[in-house]
Design an enzyme around this catalytic site. Structure first.
Site, PDB file in Angstrom:
ATOM      1  N   CYS A 106      -2.345  10.990 -17.239  1.00  0.00           N
ATOM      2  CA  CYS A 106      -2.598  12.254 -16.531  1.00  0.00           C
ATOM      3  C   CYS A 106      -4.061  12.660 -16.674  1.00  0.00           C
ATOM      4  O   CYS A 106      -4.590  12.763 -17.784  1.00  0.00           O
ATOM      5  CB  CYS A 106      -1.703  13.365 -17.073  1.00  0.00           C
ATOM      6  N   LYS A 146       3.214   4.668 -18.121  1.00  0.00           N
ATOM      7  CA  LYS A 146       2.342   4.838 -16.955  1.00  0.00           C
ATOM      8  C   LYS A 146       0.961   5.172 -17.491  1.00  0.00           C
ATOM      9  O   LYS A 146       0.822   6.102 -18.286  1.00  0.00           O
ATOM     10  CB  LYS A 146       2.839   5.953 -16.039  1.00  0.00           C
ATOM     11  N   ASN A 206      -0.606   0.828  -8.896  1.00  0.00           N
ATOM     12  CA  ASN A 206      -0.653   2.219  -8.448  1.00  0.00           C
ATOM     13  C   ASN A 206      -2.104   2.594  -8.146  1.00  0.00           C
ATOM     14  O   ASN A 206      -3.013   2.116  -8.812  1.00  0.00           O
ATOM     15  CB  ASN A 206      -0.053   3.095  -9.558  1.00  0.00           C
ATOM     16  N   GLY A 207      -2.287   3.437  -7.140  1.00  0.00           N
ATOM     17  CA  GLY A 207      -3.628   3.901  -6.788  1.00  0.00           C
ATOM     18  C   GLY A 207      -3.968   3.583  -5.350  1.00  0.00           C
ATOM     19  O   GLY A 207      -4.181   2.435  -4.995  1.00  0.00           O
ATOM     20  N   GLY A 230       2.115   7.425  -4.679  1.00  0.00           N
ATOM     21  CA  GLY A 230       2.146   8.852  -4.972  1.00  0.00           C
ATOM     22  C   GLY A 230       1.859   9.690  -3.747  1.00  0.00           C
ATOM     23  O   GLY A 230       2.686   9.856  -2.866  1.00  0.00           O
ATOM     24  N   ARG A 231       0.615  10.189  -3.662  1.00  0.00           N
ATOM     25  CA  ARG A 231       0.264  11.178  -2.630  1.00  0.00           C
ATOM     26  C   ARG A 231       0.496  10.683  -1.208  1.00  0.00           C
ATOM     27  O   ARG A 231       0.833  11.457  -0.321  1.00  0.00           O
ATOM     28  CB  ARG A 231      -1.204  11.583  -2.796  1.00  0.00           C
TER      29      ARG A 231
END
Length: 337
Positions: A106, A146, A206-207, A230-231
Site C-alpha cells: 500500500c 501482495k 499487477n500494474g 485494479g483501477r
C-alpha cells in the site's frame, strides 16, 4: 511445510485473473457488480486494519460471509504488529476464505509511515518474522502476499523474494512499481519476470493492465501465472471476460455505450443510496467515472463536464448526451502498452 493448494480456477485452461483489492471500492456490492459483467477467478477484500485494538470490520467481513459471486475470496490484512496479525489471521480462518493475504505494497503515506503496507519493504528482517509467524498460524489455507518491487528503489527486492520462498508463500501478487511511484510511471514488467523465475509460487502480474491486449503481452513477457487488475476494471468491468476471449484467440465483444450507461446506473444504485445525501452520492459516482470517462470520450470533454456537475439530473443528462446519442458507438479499448 509444503505449500497449500490454491482454490481451483473457474477457467482451468487459462491463466488466472484477479480483481485487485482497492480500499473503498472492492466491497461486497462492487464484487457483485463486477460478477454481473464477468467475474475474475479470484477476489480480494479491502484490507482489514490490524493493530492492538483492531476487530474484524463487519463491512469488509460481509464481502466474505455474504459473497454470492461463486468465486473464492481472499481476506487481506494490513498491519505490522506480529501478535495482532497472527490473532487476526486465525480469526479470519474461521470464515469461508480462500486464503489470507498480507498487504506489503500500500503506497498511502499514512500507512507506510506506520511501517505497514509498503513500509514493510524497508525491513526484510521484519517481513521474515511476520511471514514465519503467519505461516504457522495459517497452516491449512493459502497464505499469500501482495507487494511492490520496492519502497523507493529495488534494493530489498531479491531478499524479500527469497524470504517468500523460505516461508512457502502460496501466491504472490506483484505490482511492478515502487511504493514511492504510487500509480505513476512505467511498470517494471522485467522485474515481475525476474520474480516469476525466482519464487516457487505462482505470481500474478499487477500494474496498469488496462486492456485484454496488455494482459496478453504482460503474460507473454513475464511468464506470470495470471494478471491482477485494479483501477482499469472500474472503467471496464467487461475486462475479465475480454481477457479470457483474447486468451482463447477469440475476437473481443465490443461494448456498446448504451451498456456503459446501464453500468453507470448500476453504480448509482448502491445499497446505501437511499440514506446518502445526493452530494455524497455524486462524489462517489464521480470517483468511478474518473476511470470510465476517457474510454467514452478520449478528448476529455465528458471527464471535464462530469466533474462540474452538481446534481443527479445534471449528471444523468450529461451521461445521456455522451452515451445515448449515437447507438453505434462502443467503449474504446485501451491500446497495448
Amino acid at each position: 511445510m509444503s505449500q497449500v493448494s490454491l482454490p481451483e480456477s473457474f477457467h482451468k485452461d487459462l491463466p488466472l485473473t484477479a480483481l485487485a483489492p482497492m480500499q473503498d471500492v472492492t466491497n461486497l456490492w462492487f464484487m457483485r457488480v463486477i460478477a454481473h459483467y464477468g467475474s475474475p477467478d479470484y477476489f480480494f477484500t479491502e484490507y482489514f486494519r490490524v493493530n492492538e485494538t483492531s476487530r474484524l470490520n463487519p463491512g469488509i467481513l460481509s464481502a466474505i460471509t455474504e459473497n454470492d459471486t461463486g468465486r473464492p475470496v481472499f481476506a487481506q490484512m494490513i498491519g505490522e504488529s506480529i501478535p495482532d496479525l497472527v490473532r487476526t489471521a486465525k480469526e479470519l480462518c474461521g470464515y469461508n476464505i480462500a486464503g489470507v493475504d498480507l498487504n506489503m505494497g500500500c503506497p498511502a503515506p499514512r500507512i507506510y509511515r506506520k511501517k505497514a503496507g509498503g513500509g514493510l519493504l524497508l525491513s526484510p528482517k521484519k517481513v521474515d518474522r511476520i511471514l514465519a509467524e503467519l505461516r504457522q498460524a495459517v497452516c491449512d489455507r493459502p497464505l499469500t502476499v501482495k507487494m511492490r518491487v520496492g519502497f523507493e528503489n529495488t534494493d530489498t527486492f531479491y531478499e524479500i523474494l527469497d524470504i517468500i520462498n523460505r516461508h512457502n508463500i502460496d501466491l504472490l501478487s506483484l505490482h511492478g512499481r515502487t511504493v514511492k511511484d504510487m500509480y505513476h510511471g512505467a511498470v517494471k514488467y522485467d522485474l515481475i519476470a525476474e520474480a516469476v523465475k525466482r519464487v516457487h509460487c505462482p505470481v500474478l502480474a499487477n500494474g496498469n493492465i488496462n486492456s485484454a491486449t496488455t494482459a496478453i503481452s504482460v503474460l507473454a513477457h513475464t511468464g506470470a501465472a495470471g494478471v491482477m487488475v485494479g483501477r482499469w476494471a472500474i472503467g471496464n468491468p467487461w475486462l475479465f471476460n475480454q481477457i479470457r476471449q483474447a486468451l482463447r484467440g477469440e475476437p473481443l465483444t465490443p461494448v456498446p455505450l448504451v451498456e456503459v450507461r446501464n453500468y453507470i446506473d448500476r453504480l448509482w444504485q448502491t445499497p446505501t443510496a437511499p440514506n446518502v445525501p445526493e452530494r455524497a452520492r455524486l462524489g462517489n459516482l464521480k470517483m468511478f467515472l474518473n476511470y470510465i470517462a476517457l474510454s467514452v470520450d478520449a478528448e476529455g470533454h465528458f471527464l471535464r463536464l462530469m466533474r462540474q456537475t452538481q446534481t443527479e439530473v445534471e449528471m444523468f443528462k450529461l451521461c445521456d448526451r455522451f452515451l445515448l446519442t449515437d447507438m453505434t458507438k462502443t467503449l474504446a479499448l485501451a491500446p497495448a502498452i
